[in-house]
Every structure is written in C-alpha cells, then in structure tokens.
Design a protein around this motif. Sequence first.
Motif, PDB file in Angstrom:
ATOM      1  N   ALA A 229       0.828  -1.115   0.119  1.00  0.00           N
ATOM      2  CA  ALA A 229      -0.071  -0.104   0.056  1.00  0.00           C
ATOM      3  C   ALA A 229       0.960   1.342  -0.038  1.00  0.00           C
ATOM      4  CB  ALA A 229      -0.812  -0.026   1.212  1.00  0.00           C
ATOM      5  N   ASN A 230       0.471   2.412  -0.703  1.00  0.00           N
ATOM      6  CA  ASN A 230       1.093   3.554  -0.627  1.00  0.00           C
ATOM      7  C   ASN A 230       1.303   3.885   0.847  1.00  0.00           C
ATOM      8  OD1 ASN A 230       1.548   6.556  -0.555  1.00  0.00           O
ATOM      9  ND2 ASN A 230       1.138   6.229  -2.821  1.00  0.00           N
ATOM     10  N   ALA A 231       2.499   4.499   1.241  1.00  0.00           N
ATOM     11  CA  ALA A 231       2.621   4.832   2.600  1.00  0.00           C
ATOM     12  C   ALA A 231       2.003   6.039   3.020  1.00  0.00           C
ATOM     13  CB  ALA A 231       4.325   4.972   2.721  1.00  0.00           C
ATOM     14  N   ASN A 232       1.249   6.656   2.179  1.00  0.00           N
ATOM     15  CA  ASN A 232       0.478   7.729   2.521  1.00  0.00           C
ATOM     16  C   ASN A 232      -0.785   7.578   2.949  1.00  0.00           C
ATOM     17  OD1 ASN A 232       2.917   9.778   2.166  1.00  0.00           O
ATOM     18  ND2 ASN A 232       2.396   9.772  -0.030  1.00  0.00           N
ATOM     19  N   PHE A 233      -1.358   6.245   2.660  1.00  0.00           N
ATOM     20  CA  PHE A 233      -2.518   5.872   2.903  1.00  0.00           C
ATOM     21  C   PHE A 233      -2.678   5.171   3.816  1.00  0.00           C
ATOM     22  CE2 PHE A 233      -6.553   3.851   2.173  1.00  0.00           C
ATOM     23  CZ  PHE A 233      -7.607   4.923   1.661  1.00  0.00           C
ATOM     24  N   ARG A 234      -3.329   5.334   4.931  1.00  0.00           N
ATOM     25  CA  ARG A 234      -3.202   4.594   6.274  1.00  0.00           C
ATOM     26  C   ARG A 234      -4.588   4.023   6.558  1.00  0.00           C
ATOM     27  NH1 ARG A 234       2.045   4.598   7.948  1.00  0.00           N
ATOM     28  NH2 ARG A 234       3.409   6.180   7.048  1.00  0.00           N
ATOM     29  N   GLN A 235      -5.599   4.122   5.811  1.00  0.00           N
ATOM     30  CA  GLN A 235      -7.001   3.978   6.388  1.00  0.00           C
ATOM     31  C   GLN A 235      -7.518   2.548   5.967  1.00  0.00           C
ATOM     32  OE1 GLN A 235      -6.433   6.723   4.464  1.00  0.00           O
ATOM     33  NE2 GLN A 235      -6.391   8.212   6.086  1.00  0.00           N
ATOM     34  N   GLY A 236      -6.578   1.382   6.496  1.00  0.00           N
ATOM     35  CA  GLY A 236      -6.998   0.222   6.271  1.00  0.00           C
ATOM     36  C   GLY A 236      -7.191  -0.455   4.920  1.00  0.00           C
ATOM     37  N   ILE A 237      -6.587   0.201   3.860  1.00  0.00           N
ATOM     38  CA  ILE A 237      -6.405  -0.111   2.644  1.00  0.00           C
ATOM     39  C   ILE A 237      -6.609  -1.923   2.411  1.00  0.00           C
ATOM     40  CG2 ILE A 237      -4.035  -0.055   1.764  1.00  0.00           C
ATOM     41  CD1 ILE A 237      -5.308   1.338  -0.730  1.00  0.00           C
ATOM     42  N   PHE A 238      -5.741  -2.657   3.145  1.00  0.00           N
ATOM     43  CA  PHE A 238      -5.753  -3.997   3.193  1.00  0.00           C
ATOM     44  C   PHE A 238      -6.953  -4.586   3.362  1.00  0.00           C
ATOM     45  CE2 PHE A 238      -5.174  -8.288   5.186  1.00  0.00           C
ATOM     46  CZ  PHE A 238      -4.630  -8.854   4.208  1.00  0.00           C
ATOM     47  N   TYR A 239      -7.755  -4.269   4.358  1.00  0.00           N
ATOM     48  CA  TYR A 239      -9.130  -4.503   4.754  1.00  0.00           C
ATOM     49  C   TYR A 239      -9.805  -4.280   3.642  1.00  0.00           C
ATOM     50  CZ  TYR A 239      -7.541  -4.662   9.567  1.00  0.00           C
ATOM     51  OH  TYR A 239      -7.114  -5.099  10.652  1.00  0.00           O
ATOM     52  N   THR A 240      -9.780  -3.175   2.948  1.00  0.00           N
ATOM     53  CA  THR A 240     -10.837  -2.806   1.923  1.00  0.00           C
ATOM     54  C   THR A 240     -10.630  -3.566   0.685  1.00  0.00           C
ATOM     55  OG1 THR A 240     -10.654  -0.578   2.345  1.00  0.00           O
ATOM     56  CG2 THR A 240     -11.451  -0.945   0.142  1.00  0.00           C
ATOM     57  N   LEU A 241      -9.160  -3.844   0.145  1.00  0.00           N
ATOM     58  CA  LEU A 241      -8.820  -4.868  -0.668  1.00  0.00           C
ATOM     59  C   LEU A 241      -9.164  -6.154  -0.482  1.00  0.00           C
ATOM     60  CD1 LEU A 241      -5.506  -3.622  -1.616  1.00  0.00           C
ATOM     61  CD2 LEU A 241      -7.126  -3.523  -3.366  1.00  0.00           C
ATOM     62  N   MET A 242      -9.455  -6.762   0.570  1.00  0.00           N
ATOM     63  CA  MET A 242      -9.504  -8.157   0.971  1.00  0.00           C
ATOM     64  C   MET A 242     -10.985  -8.237   0.913  1.00  0.00           C
ATOM     65  SD  MET A 242      -7.135 -10.193   1.797  1.00  0.00           S
ATOM     66  CE  MET A 242      -7.738 -11.563   2.749  1.00  0.00           C
ATOM     67  N   ALA A 243     -11.908  -7.365   1.464  1.00  0.00           N
ATOM     68  CA  ALA A 243     -13.267  -7.462   1.364  1.00  0.00           C
ATOM     69  C   ALA A 243     -13.778  -7.246  -0.204  1.00  0.00           C
ATOM     70  CB  ALA A 243     -13.628  -6.291   2.041  1.00  0.00           C
ATOM     71  N   HIS A 244     -13.424  -6.724  -0.800  1.00  0.00           N
ATOM     72  CA  HIS A 244     -13.719  -6.630  -2.257  1.00  0.00           C
ATOM     73  C   HIS A 244     -13.117  -7.977  -3.031  1.00  0.00           C
ATOM     74  CE1 HIS A 244     -14.479  -2.392  -1.791  1.00  0.00           C
ATOM     75  NE2 HIS A 244     -15.086  -2.514  -2.906  1.00  0.00           N
ATOM     76  N   ALA A 245     -11.998  -8.520  -2.919  1.00  0.00           N
ATOM     77  CA  ALA A 245     -11.757  -9.785  -3.391  1.00  0.00           C
ATOM     78  C   ALA A 245     -12.491 -10.895  -2.846  1.00  0.00           C
ATOM     79  CB  ALA A 245     -10.050  -9.892  -3.091  1.00  0.00           C
ATOM     80  N   MET A 246     -12.641 -10.842  -1.696  1.00  0.00           N
ATOM     81  CA  MET A 246     -13.684 -12.005  -1.116  1.00  0.00           C
ATOM     82  C   MET A 246     -15.159 -11.967  -1.646  1.00  0.00           C
ATOM     83  SD  MET A 246     -12.175 -11.810   2.901  1.00  0.00           S
ATOM     84  CE  MET A 246     -13.107 -13.036   3.687  1.00  0.00           C
ATOM     85  N   GLU A 247     -15.517 -10.633  -2.002  1.00  0.00           N
ATOM     86  CA  GLU A 247     -16.890 -10.501  -2.659  1.00  0.00           C
ATOM     87  C   GLU A 247     -16.927 -11.179  -3.870  1.00  0.00           C
ATOM     88  OE1 GLU A 247     -20.205  -7.354  -3.779  1.00  0.00           O
ATOM     89  OE2 GLU A 247     -18.249  -6.747  -2.694  1.00  0.00           O
ATOM     90  N   ALA A 248     -15.732 -11.105  -4.727  1.00  0.00           N
ATOM     91  CA  ALA A 248     -15.680 -11.566  -5.949  1.00  0.00           C
ATOM     92  C   ALA A 248     -15.444 -13.108  -5.964  1.00  0.00           C
ATOM     93  CB  ALA A 248     -14.262 -10.942  -6.693  1.00  0.00           C
ATOM     94  N   PHE A 249     -14.404 -13.548  -5.007  1.00  0.00           N
ATOM     95  CA  PHE A 249     -14.429 -15.051  -5.111  1.00  0.00           C
ATOM     96  C   PHE A 249     -15.938 -15.780  -4.478  1.00  0.00           C
ATOM     97  CE2 PHE A 249      -9.940 -14.007  -3.707  1.00  0.00           C
ATOM     98  CZ  PHE A 249      -9.577 -13.656  -4.945  1.00  0.00           C
ATOM     99  N   GLN A 250     -16.620 -15.053  -3.496  1.00  0.00           N
ATOM    100  CA  GLN A 250     -17.851 -15.659  -3.105  1.00  0.00           C
ATOM    101  C   GLN A 250     -18.687 -15.684  -4.506  1.00  0.00           C
ATOM    102  OE1 GLN A 250     -19.428 -12.900  -0.319  1.00  0.00           O
ATOM    103  NE2 GLN A 250     -19.338 -14.824   1.024  1.00  0.00           N
ATOM    104  N   ALA A 251     -18.866 -14.743  -5.587  1.00  0.00           N
ATOM    105  CA  ALA A 251     -19.556 -14.770  -6.447  1.00  0.00           C
ATOM    106  C   ALA A 251     -19.269 -15.806  -7.473  1.00  0.00           C
ATOM    107  CB  ALA A 251     -19.585 -13.328  -7.243  1.00  0.00           C
ATOM    108  N   GLU A 252     -17.970 -16.181  -7.513  1.00  0.00           N
ATOM    109  CA  GLU A 252     -17.567 -17.196  -8.473  1.00  0.00           C
ATOM    110  C   GLU A 252     -17.797 -18.785  -7.903  1.00  0.00           C
ATOM    111  OE1 GLU A 252     -13.366 -16.269  -9.124  1.00  0.00           O
ATOM    112  OE2 GLU A 252     -13.940 -14.272  -9.943  1.00  0.00           O
ATOM    113  N   GLY A 253     -18.265 -18.796  -6.616  1.00  0.00           N
ATOM    114  CA  GLY A 253     -18.218 -20.211  -6.009  1.00  0.00           C
ATOM    115  C   GLY A 253     -17.096 -20.653  -5.316  1.00  0.00           C
TER     116      GLY A 253
END
Length: 335
Positions: A229-253
């Motif tokens: 993550a960009n060092a200037n962005f500290r608002q939990g970007i890992f959590y945000t990326l993970m949540a979106h990826a998990m939603e995509a994987f869920q949709a794919e079964g």
Amino acid sequence: MSDQILALDQASGQESTAFTFSERVSYLKKFGGHSQSFSTLQPGMRYFDIPGTGYVAYMRKWGSTFVLSDPVCAPEDLNTVLEHFHKRYPNASYIQVSRPVVDILHRRFGLYGTQFGSESRIDLSKWSLTGKKKQILRTALNQAEKNGISVQERFSDDHTREISEAWIRTRKCKSNEIRFLIRPMEMEYRENERHFYAYQNGKAVGFIYFDPIYRNNEIVSYVPNISRANANFRQGIFYTLMAHAMEAFQAEGIPYLDLGLTPLSLDSATEPQESRLLKRLLHGVYNRGNFLYNFKGLEFTKSRFRGERVKTYCCHKRSVPVLEFIAMFKLTRLL
C-alpha cells in the motif's frame, strides 16, 4: 518391485530434476492444497521429484536444507515421499508444514515438530461483514469510500514496483523483500494469479496478489501472498482490498479463502513433540523482535477476519537449531 517403488528408489539417489515444468504444474494443480504450494514454483527452488507421485520443494543455504510447505502429493503418499526424502537429506529442516507431516517425521525419524505460527481459513459460504467483531473491517470500508477509493481487478501491473518500493521503505526490514516464506512479486509462472488494485483519483495506491490453492485440478481457495500500500494511505487499505476480493471469490463459488502464515502466532501450551527451548525462544522473538518484523501487527490484522485457525510447524533435528535458523533468516533476507 512395483513401478512406484522403483521410481522412489531411483529418486532417492538423484539431485537432478525429473519433471518438466508442465509436469510439475500438473502435480501442483492436482495436489497443491497447502497455502504455500504455489510458492514452491518460485525462482531458486530445488526439487526432489518422484515420478507418478509428486515432489518436495526446498532451498539450500550454508549447507543447510530447508523444505517449504508440505510435499505436493496425495495425502496417502506423504509417508512414502517423506521417507525417501529423509533418506536423501537426513538433516533437512521443514518450514511451514502441517500436523500430518509433523506426525510422520516425529514418529519415523524422531524429529521435533515445533509450532512456527498459525494459518487461518475462511469459509466463504458463511462469510459476511456483519457482527460486532468485524466492526474494524466496516470502518475501513467506510473510510475508503469517503476518501474516494475504488477497487478493481487487473490482469497487468499498475505502478506495482513504485508502490512496492515505497512500501518497503516503511518496513522494519528495508533492505530487501522477504523471499522463500513469501514468494517474490515477479514470478515467471503466474497462471490463475489474481491481482486486486485500490485506486484514488485514478492512481493505484495499493494492491494484493492472490495465489490459487488447488484440489483435484480445481481452485478451492486463494491466499493473499503479496500486499502493498502507498505509505501515505493508512486507512485500512488491506481490509478494503480483501473485502472486495472476497466478494468476487464468493460470487465465483470459490469455497474458501486462506490467510496464509501468521509467523510466531503461537499457542501457549507445548505439545509432546515440540522443543520446549525453541518454543520459548520463538515466544521471545515474538515479544521482542518487532524490529525484525511486525509480528503482532500482522496477527492483529488477520484476526479481524475471524477465520478458523490451525497451527503450522517447523520440523528440525536438534532441540535448538541455532545455525539452521540463522541460515534460514539469511535465506529469507531478514538478516
């Protein structure tokens, strides 16, 4: 003598690779159910190949041999594969292996099997962001939305090296990326690798690379092996990326998501096959070794997903394998 036993006897005396790369990939897709199975194809690995059965992936440093993850083979072949590998490399150490591997190596050869950390698996069929214990995830998503962050899956790199180099400069260990335990960002083999990027004002500010986990030629899970993550962005970007990826994987079964290794996340109790001295030392490194690696921060981050935790182990011949661990840290470039 059966063909398989003949092949095993031949393999036990050889150093050269028996499999073509395409053959190795076929074993990976059939038996690559460990979170680090995909990482066994990283550059610099050596292989102990058993035709018709599978392979063991390892690296060498200062005369020491380090096996990464469980052997890539059928569960019923674990005993046979480990017996032949141990015959060839009796002083090898095994890093990030499962309990069945520990049981075989301890029972057959008297090796210690000491917990090295924990892994976590999430059942995506039951996954949601609801619940009090996931409040931090929802807060991160809300902050990302307020800051104009969007997430997209990309199949090509987008400012990857730039983000990664800036991220490394903020880490405890700044000189190099960790390898072996974390496969390198750039690999020649990238089939079924997934990339999710976070964007702010049209520019990539973070990403996660997910590696596939296989069973019987099907993808049954993904593991986030590389995140930046960009060092200037500290608002939990890992959590945000993970949540979106998990939603995509869920949709794919996809059935599961694995979170991979949380190093030195250890149970307080000592099992009979564990080295008490080494376990005590590892507890000490966890408590006082944050200058080497952010052990506590990583454990906290992964715990927010509330996955099912299992222990992962290292197997070693001596009670306190000091030289081997120094060599391993050199191998991973932590020292």
